[in-house]
Design an enzyme around this catalytic site. Structure first.
Site, PDB file in Angstrom:
ATOM      1  N   ASP A  34       2.088   2.263  11.278  1.00 21.82           N
ATOM      2  CA  ASP A  34       3.075   3.058  10.815  1.00 21.82           C
ATOM      3  C   ASP A  34       3.917   3.650  12.428  1.00 21.82           C
ATOM      4  O   ASP A  34       2.199   4.307  12.852  1.00 21.82           O
ATOM      5  CB  ASP A  34       1.775   3.636  10.054  1.00 21.82           C
ATOM      6  N   ILE A  35       4.366   4.081  12.246  1.00 19.89           N
ATOM      7  CA  ILE A  35       5.321   5.163  13.301  1.00 19.89           C
ATOM      8  C   ILE A  35       4.852   5.986  13.125  1.00 19.89           C
ATOM      9  O   ILE A  35       4.551   6.825  14.815  1.00 19.89           O
ATOM     10  CB  ILE A  35       6.866   5.027  13.123  1.00 19.89           C
ATOM     11  N   ASN A  43       2.076   4.465  -2.484  1.00 18.70           N
ATOM     12  CA  ASN A  43       2.914   5.630  -3.503  1.00 18.70           C
ATOM     13  C   ASN A  43       3.765   4.584  -3.848  1.00 18.70           C
ATOM     14  O   ASN A  43       4.610   3.748  -3.511  1.00 18.70           O
ATOM     15  CB  ASN A  43       3.273   6.443  -2.078  1.00 18.70           C
ATOM     16  N   GLN A  52       6.061   8.536  -2.837  1.00 18.65           N
ATOM     17  CA  GLN A  52       6.780   7.588  -2.154  1.00 18.65           C
ATOM     18  C   GLN A  52       7.799   7.669  -1.241  1.00 18.65           C
ATOM     19  O   GLN A  52       8.717   8.573  -1.370  1.00 18.65           O
ATOM     20  CB  GLN A  52       7.121   5.910  -2.759  1.00 18.65           C
ATOM     21  N   HIS A  94       4.686  -1.277  -0.032  1.00 16.39           N
ATOM     22  CA  HIS A  94       3.799  -1.211   0.951  1.00 16.39           C
ATOM     23  C   HIS A  94       2.195  -1.351   1.206  1.00 16.39           C
ATOM     24  O   HIS A  94       2.240  -0.157   0.040  1.00 16.39           O
ATOM     25  CB  HIS A  94       4.367  -0.947   2.196  1.00 16.39           C
ATOM     26  N   HIS A 131      -0.849   1.185   2.153  1.00 16.89           N
ATOM     27  CA  HIS A 131      -1.361   1.334   4.117  1.00 16.89           C
ATOM     28  C   HIS A 131      -1.937   1.573   3.413  1.00 16.89           C
ATOM     29  O   HIS A 131      -3.627   1.508   2.985  1.00 16.89           O
ATOM     30  CB  HIS A 131      -1.534   3.207   3.739  1.00 16.89           C
TER      31      HIS A 131
HETATM   32  P1  AMP Z   1       5.360   6.263   1.565  1.00 18.54           P
HETATM   33  O1  AMP Z   1       6.329   5.344   1.533  1.00 18.54           O
HETATM   34  O2  AMP Z   1       5.183   7.665   1.561  1.00 18.54           O
HETATM   35  O3  AMP Z   1       4.175   5.168   1.807  1.00 18.54           O
HETATM   36  O4  AMP Z   1       5.520   6.288   3.277  1.00 18.54           O
HETATM   37  C1  AMP Z   1       5.942   5.031   3.618  1.00 18.54           C
HETATM   38  C2  AMP Z   1       5.339   5.356   5.810  1.00 18.54           C
HETATM   39  O5  AMP Z   1       6.026   4.363   6.170  1.00 18.54           O
HETATM   40  C3  AMP Z   1       5.135   6.192   6.279  1.00 18.54           C
HETATM   41  O6  AMP Z   1       3.552   6.913   6.411  1.00 18.54           O
HETATM   42  C4  AMP Z   1       5.710   6.394   7.253  1.00 18.54           C
HETATM   43  O7  AMP Z   1       5.236   6.865   8.937  1.00 18.54           O
HETATM   44  C5  AMP Z   1       6.292   4.494   7.569  1.00 18.54           C
HETATM   45  N1  AMP Z   1       7.191   4.450   8.368  1.00 18.54           N
HETATM   46  C6  AMP Z   1       8.573   4.877   8.530  1.00 18.54           C
HETATM   47  N2  AMP Z   1       9.456   4.227   9.164  1.00 18.54           N
HETATM   48  C7  AMP Z   1       8.878   3.374   9.993  1.00 18.54           C
HETATM   49  C8  AMP Z   1       8.850   2.443  10.670  1.00 18.54           C
HETATM   50  N3  AMP Z   1      10.116   2.326  11.301  1.00 18.54           N
HETATM   51  N4  AMP Z   1       7.803   1.748  11.221  1.00 18.54           N
HETATM   52  C9  AMP Z   1       6.455   2.178  11.451  1.00 18.54           C
HETATM   53  N5  AMP Z   1       6.513   2.956  10.131  1.00 18.54           N
HETATM   54  C10 AMP Z   1       7.126   3.077   9.489  1.00 18.54           C
END
Ligand code: AMP
Ligand code: ZN
Length: 116
Positions: A33-34, A89, A96, A102, A104
């Site tokens: 995760d970024i 999420n 989400q 995805h 985590h």
């Molecule tokens: P969620 O949709 O709430 O489960 O969260 C999306 C997750 O994707 C968050 O934790 C972000 O930090 C992560 N994220 C978004 N863009 C990137 C990326 N380019 N590379 C890695 N992680 C990402």
């Protein structure tokens, strides 16, 4: 395989956006995760685009099972030796942000302390 042109995770799967990869097979890509909220924070992403568990189909059962069963190995390989959390999420009330399903994986010391 359905790819959504505007989907950031489809772009990562297609290597159009870089990621720090941790694992890959025919069906799954795993990357860091970024914006980590735990010392170890991985995202397990199906290569097929579907939004979330709300739109998942019975055909996705094996894939979703594989994601869960891969988690202990991925956590251990990436330094979470003492357990981890898995989170998916789903939808607005599920907070989400990226509408490509995805999971985590969060581990390391006291990952829950920074979870909102
Ligand atoms: P969620 O949709 O709430 O489960 O969260 C999306 C997750 O994707 C968050 O934790 C972000 O930090 C992560 N994220 C978004 N863009 C990137 C990326 N380019 N590379 C890695 N992680 C990402
Ligand atoms: Zn996508």
């Amino acid at each position: 395989m359905t790819t959504h042109l505007d989907c950031i995770f489809c772009k990562i799967v297609a290597s159009q956006i870089p990621s720090r990869k941790a694992y890959e097979d025919d069906e799954l890509l795993v990357f860091h995760d970024i914006n980590p909220t735990a010392p170890v924070h991985l995202l397990v992403v199906p290569k097929e685009h579907f939004e979330n568990l709300i739109s998942a189909k019975p055909d996705h059962a094996a894939l979703l099972g594989r994601m869960q069963l891969l988690a202990p190995r991925l956590a251990a390989e990436n330094g979470a030796a003492n357990g981890f959390r898995t989170v998916i999420n789903n939808g607005p009330d599920g907070r989400q942000e990226v509408y490509h399903l995805h999971m985590h994986i969060m581990g390391g010391a006291h990952p829950w302390k920074r979870m909102g």
